[in-house]
Design an enzyme around this catalytic site. Structure first.
Site, PDB file in Angstrom:
ATOM      1  N   HIS A  91      -4.665 -10.187   1.032  1.00 57.70           N
ATOM      2  CA  HIS A  91      -4.452  -8.808   1.406  1.00 57.70           C
ATOM      3  C   HIS A  91      -2.677  -8.675   0.951  1.00 57.70           C
ATOM      4  CE1 HIS A  91      -3.279  -4.334   2.368  1.00 57.70           C
ATOM      5  NE2 HIS A  91      -5.017  -3.928   1.432  1.00 57.70           N
TER       6      HIS A  91
ATOM      7  N   ILE B 122       0.772  -7.236   4.068  1.00 55.92           N
ATOM      8  CA  ILE B 122       0.674  -5.622   4.188  1.00 55.92           C
ATOM      9  C   ILE B 122      -0.873  -4.983   4.990  1.00 55.92           C
ATOM     10  CG2 ILE B 122      -0.008  -3.315   3.972  1.00 55.92           C
ATOM     11  CD1 ILE B 122       2.002  -3.619   1.304  1.00 55.92           C
TER      12      ILE B 122
ATOM     13  N   GLY C 130      -5.219  -0.046   5.709  1.00 57.09           N
ATOM     14  CA  GLY C 130      -5.080   0.861   6.539  1.00 57.09           C
ATOM     15  C   GLY C 130      -6.551   0.461   7.443  1.00 57.09           C
ATOM     16  N   VAL C 131      -7.459  -0.162   6.623  1.00 65.84           N
ATOM     17  CA  VAL C 131      -8.942  -0.314   7.590  1.00 65.84           C
ATOM     18  C   VAL C 131      -9.100  -0.955   8.709  1.00 65.84           C
ATOM     19  CG1 VAL C 131     -10.033   0.473   5.014  1.00 65.84           C
ATOM     20  CG2 VAL C 131      -9.761  -1.781   6.172  1.00 65.84           C
TER      21      VAL C 131
ATOM     22  N   GLU D 223      -9.316   1.503  11.951  1.00 68.82           N
ATOM     23  CA  GLU D 223     -10.296   0.660  13.723  1.00 68.82           C
ATOM     24  C   GLU D 223      -9.422  -0.077  14.687  1.00 68.82           C
ATOM     25  OE1 GLU D 223     -13.764  -1.824  15.471  1.00 68.82           O
ATOM     26  OE2 GLU D 223     -13.626  -0.212  12.984  1.00 68.82           O
TER      27      GLU D 223
END
Length: 156
Positions: free
Chosen positions: A54, A60, A63-64, A68
Protein backbone atom coordinates in the site's frame (compact mmCIF):
# COMPACT_ATOMS: atom_id res chain seq x y z
CA UNK A 1 -19.36 -4.59 35.62
CA UNK A 2 -16.24 -4.65 37.76
CA UNK A 3 -13.59 -1.94 37.46
CA UNK A 4 -11.07 -4.39 35.99
CA UNK A 5 -13.39 -5.03 33.04
CA UNK A 6 -13.66 -1.35 32.11
CA UNK A 7 -10.49 -1.77 30.09
CA UNK A 8 -9.10 -4.55 27.96
CA UNK A 9 -5.44 -5.24 27.36
CA UNK A 10 -4.24 -7.36 24.43
CA UNK A 11 -4.76 -10.60 26.39
CA UNK A 12 -8.39 -9.74 27.15
CA UNK A 13 -8.94 -8.60 23.54
CA UNK A 14 -7.75 -11.99 22.31
CA UNK A 15 -10.19 -13.69 24.69
CA UNK A 16 -13.05 -11.78 23.00
CA UNK A 17 -12.17 -11.34 19.31
CA UNK A 18 -11.25 -14.23 17.02
CA UNK A 19 -8.85 -12.02 15.03
CA UNK A 20 -5.10 -12.64 15.13
CA UNK A 21 -2.05 -11.22 13.37
CA UNK A 22 -2.08 -9.73 10.83
CA UNK A 23 -5.73 -8.77 11.23
CA UNK A 24 -5.98 -7.94 14.92
CA UNK A 25 -6.02 -4.15 14.65
CA UNK A 26 -6.61 -2.91 18.21
CA UNK A 27 -3.96 -3.06 20.95
CA UNK A 28 -5.99 -1.94 23.98
CA UNK A 29 -9.45 -0.65 24.82
CA UNK A 30 -10.11 1.72 27.70
CA UNK A 31 -12.98 3.74 29.14
CA UNK A 32 -15.45 0.94 28.42
CA UNK A 33 -18.84 2.25 29.57
CA UNK A 34 -21.04 -0.83 29.32
CA UNK A 35 -22.47 -1.06 25.80
CA UNK A 36 -22.48 2.74 25.45
CA UNK A 37 -18.94 3.76 24.49
CA UNK A 38 -15.26 2.85 24.54
CA UNK A 39 -11.85 4.14 23.44
CA UNK A 40 -9.47 1.86 21.55
CA UNK A 41 -5.84 2.33 20.55
CA UNK A 42 -3.83 1.01 17.63
CA UNK A 43 -0.05 1.44 17.55
CA UNK A 44 0.88 1.65 13.87
CA UNK A 45 4.24 0.02 13.06
CA UNK A 46 6.26 -0.27 9.86
CA UNK A 47 6.36 -4.07 10.01
CA UNK A 48 2.63 -4.46 9.29
CA UNK A 49 2.09 -6.46 6.10
CA UNK A 50 -0.17 -3.96 4.29
CA UNK A 51 2.71 -1.45 4.09
CA UNK A 52 4.57 -3.72 1.65
CA UNK A 53 1.98 -3.09 -1.06
CA UNK A 54 0.00 0.00 0.00
CA UNK A 55 2.01 2.91 -1.39
CA UNK A 56 5.46 1.26 -1.16
CA UNK A 57 8.05 3.86 -0.19
CA UNK A 58 5.32 6.06 1.29
CA UNK A 59 3.51 3.77 3.75
CA UNK A 60 -0.07 4.74 4.56
CA UNK A 61 -2.47 2.63 6.63
CA UNK A 62 -5.36 1.63 4.36
CA UNK A 63 -8.60 3.39 5.23
CA UNK A 64 -10.52 0.13 5.38
CA UNK A 65 -8.20 -1.12 8.13
CA UNK A 66 -8.87 2.04 10.14
CA UNK A 67 -12.61 1.34 9.90
CA UNK A 68 -11.99 -2.30 10.81
CA UNK A 69 -9.97 -1.18 13.86
CA UNK A 70 -12.93 0.97 14.98
CA UNK A 71 -15.25 -2.02 14.49
CA UNK A 72 -12.92 -4.26 16.51
CA UNK A 73 -12.95 -1.66 19.29
CA UNK A 74 -16.77 -1.82 19.28
CA UNK A 75 -16.57 -5.61 19.33
CA UNK A 76 -14.34 -5.56 22.41
CA UNK A 77 -16.70 -3.10 24.12
CA UNK A 78 -19.68 -5.40 23.49
CA UNK A 79 -17.70 -8.49 24.45
CA UNK A 80 -16.66 -6.99 27.78
CA UNK A 81 -20.12 -5.57 28.53
CA UNK A 82 -21.89 -8.85 27.71
CA UNK A 83 -19.25 -11.00 29.44
CA UNK A 84 -18.21 -12.82 26.28
CA UNK A 85 -14.65 -13.70 27.29
CA UNK A 86 -13.57 -17.15 26.08
CA UNK A 87 -16.71 -17.76 24.02
CA UNK A 88 -17.17 -18.08 20.28
CA UNK A 89 -18.86 -14.69 19.84
CA UNK A 90 -18.57 -13.29 16.34
CA UNK A 91 -19.56 -9.89 14.97
CA UNK A 92 -20.14 -9.43 11.25
CA UNK A 93 -20.13 -6.15 9.31
CA UNK A 94 -23.50 -5.32 7.77
CA UNK A 95 -22.91 -1.78 6.51
CA UNK A 96 -20.56 1.18 6.60
CA UNK A 97 -22.07 4.65 6.14
CA UNK A 98 -20.91 8.26 6.17
CA UNK A 99 -17.29 7.17 6.04
CA UNK A 100 -14.74 9.94 5.59
CA UNK A 101 -10.96 10.01 5.70
CA UNK A 102 -9.26 13.23 6.78
CA UNK A 103 -5.55 12.53 7.28
CA UNK A 104 -2.96 9.89 6.50
CA UNK A 105 -2.10 7.35 9.18
CA UNK A 106 1.55 6.32 8.97
CA UNK A 107 3.99 4.13 10.90
CA UNK A 108 4.73 5.64 14.31
CA UNK A 109 1.21 7.00 14.74
CA UNK A 110 -1.02 5.97 17.62
CA UNK A 111 -4.63 5.88 16.46
CA UNK A 112 -7.26 6.63 19.08
CA UNK A 113 -10.68 5.23 18.23
CA UNK A 114 -13.72 6.62 20.03
CA UNK A 115 -16.76 4.42 19.41
CA UNK A 116 -20.32 4.88 20.58
CA UNK A 117 -23.38 2.68 20.28
CA UNK A 118 -26.08 4.37 18.21
CA UNK A 119 -28.54 1.46 18.38
CA UNK A 120 -28.45 -1.95 20.01
CA UNK A 121 -29.13 -3.59 23.33
CA UNK A 122 -28.15 -6.73 25.20
CA UNK A 123 -30.05 -9.63 23.68
CA UNK A 124 -30.30 -7.89 20.31
CA UNK A 125 -28.54 -9.12 17.19
CA UNK A 126 -28.26 -5.90 15.16
CA UNK A 127 -26.09 -3.06 16.47
CA UNK A 128 -25.17 0.30 14.99
CA UNK A 129 -22.08 2.27 16.05
CA UNK A 130 -20.39 5.56 15.26
CA UNK A 131 -16.64 5.88 15.37
CA UNK A 132 -14.01 8.58 15.10
CA UNK A 133 -10.32 7.79 14.68
CA UNK A 134 -7.80 10.48 15.61
CA UNK A 135 -4.02 10.84 15.67
CA UNK A 136 -2.61 13.46 18.03
CA UNK A 137 -6.09 14.98 18.33
CA UNK A 138 -6.49 15.36 14.55
CA UNK A 139 -9.33 13.42 12.88
CA UNK A 140 -8.08 10.66 10.62
CA UNK A 141 -11.40 8.94 9.86
CA UNK A 142 -15.02 8.74 10.88
CA UNK A 143 -17.78 6.28 10.05
CA UNK A 144 -21.06 4.76 11.12
CA UNK A 145 -21.26 1.00 10.87
CA UNK A 146 -23.75 -1.76 11.54
CA UNK A 147 -22.94 -5.24 12.71
CA UNK A 148 -24.73 -8.48 13.45
CA UNK A 149 -23.84 -10.08 16.76
CA UNK A 150 -23.63 -13.87 16.65
CA UNK A 151 -23.50 -15.16 20.23
CA UNK A 152 -22.70 -18.77 21.05
CA UNK A 153 -25.78 -20.95 21.60
CA UNK A 154 -27.30 -20.41 25.00
CA UNK A 155 -25.93 -16.82 25.41
CA UNK A 156 -27.55 -13.45 24.95
Amino acid sequence: MTDELKRADIHTIQRILPHRYPFLLVDKVEEIDGTTSAVGYKNVTMNEPHFQGHFPGSPIMPGVTIVEAMAQTAGVMIGVALDQLDTDMLIYFMSIDNCKFRRKVIPGDVVRMDVKTVRGKPGGKIWKFSGVATVDGEMAAEAEFMAMLDLPKGDG
